[in-house]
Write a protein that holds these residues in place. Structure first.
Motif, short mmCIF file in Angstrom:
data_model
loop_
_atom_site.label_atom_id
_atom_site.label_comp_id
_atom_site.label_asym_id
_atom_site.label_seq_id
_atom_site.Cartn_x
_atom_site.Cartn_y
_atom_site.Cartn_z
N ARG A 29 0.85 -1.20 0.00
CA ARG A 29 0.00 0.00 0.00
C ARG A 29 0.89 1.24 0.00
N ASP A 64 -1.49 -2.81 -3.98
CA ASP A 64 -2.90 -3.14 -3.79
C ASP A 64 -3.74 -1.90 -3.51
N TYR A 65 -3.06 -0.78 -3.24
CA TYR A 65 -3.76 0.50 -3.09
C TYR A 65 -2.72 1.62 -3.10
N ASP A 97 -9.68 -6.88 -8.92
CA ASP A 97 -9.39 -5.49 -8.56
C ASP A 97 -9.31 -4.62 -9.82
N ASP A 99 -9.93 -1.48 -10.09
CA ASP A 99 -9.36 -0.14 -9.84
C ASP A 99 -7.86 -0.12 -10.10
#
Length: 120
Positions: A29, A64-65, A97, A99
């Motif tokens: 992240r 992942d973000y 995912d 995004d």
């Protein structure tokens, strides 16, 4: 060239840049308080690496973000990679995912370095 390894936290990704082992990876992240300060060592390392790169370099993004501020620095890093001969970028994302996949596709439209998408 000395390897660069920044251990990840809940708010920052793990960054591993190792010319000898051929490992170039950002994973986790990305929400650092000061994005510029956090990513500066990696950008400086890659600029130095660009002067004498391996014949082939595979840079893996396994995020992942990431926040908006991080996306600007990721774009800067991708632009720094474009001048490295033999550079390949792998953009990893979880299969469901969309995004992260869409973000990778947006980066691919903005840079000239080839990006391969890998679900998993």
């Amino acid at each position: 060239m000395n390897p660069l390894h920044l251990e990840g936290t809940p708010d920052t990704p793990t960054i591993t840049l190792n010319k000898a082992d051929g490992i170039f990876e950002i994973a986790g992240r990305s929400l650092p308080e000061d994005v510029i300060e956090f990513y500066s060592p990696a950008i400086a390392w890659m600029k130095e690496y660009a002067k004498a790169p391996n014949p082939t370099t595979v840079f893996k993004f396994k995020l992942d973000y990431f926040n908006t501020a991080s996306s600007k620095v990721i774009l800067e890093l991708l632009n720094a990679l474009k001048d490295i001969k033999g550079m390949q970028v792998e953009w990893h994302y979880l299969e469901d995912d969309e995004d992260i996949l869409d973000a990778g596709k947006e980066f691919a439209e903005q840079v000239t370095v080839p990006i391969t998408f890998k679900a998993g």
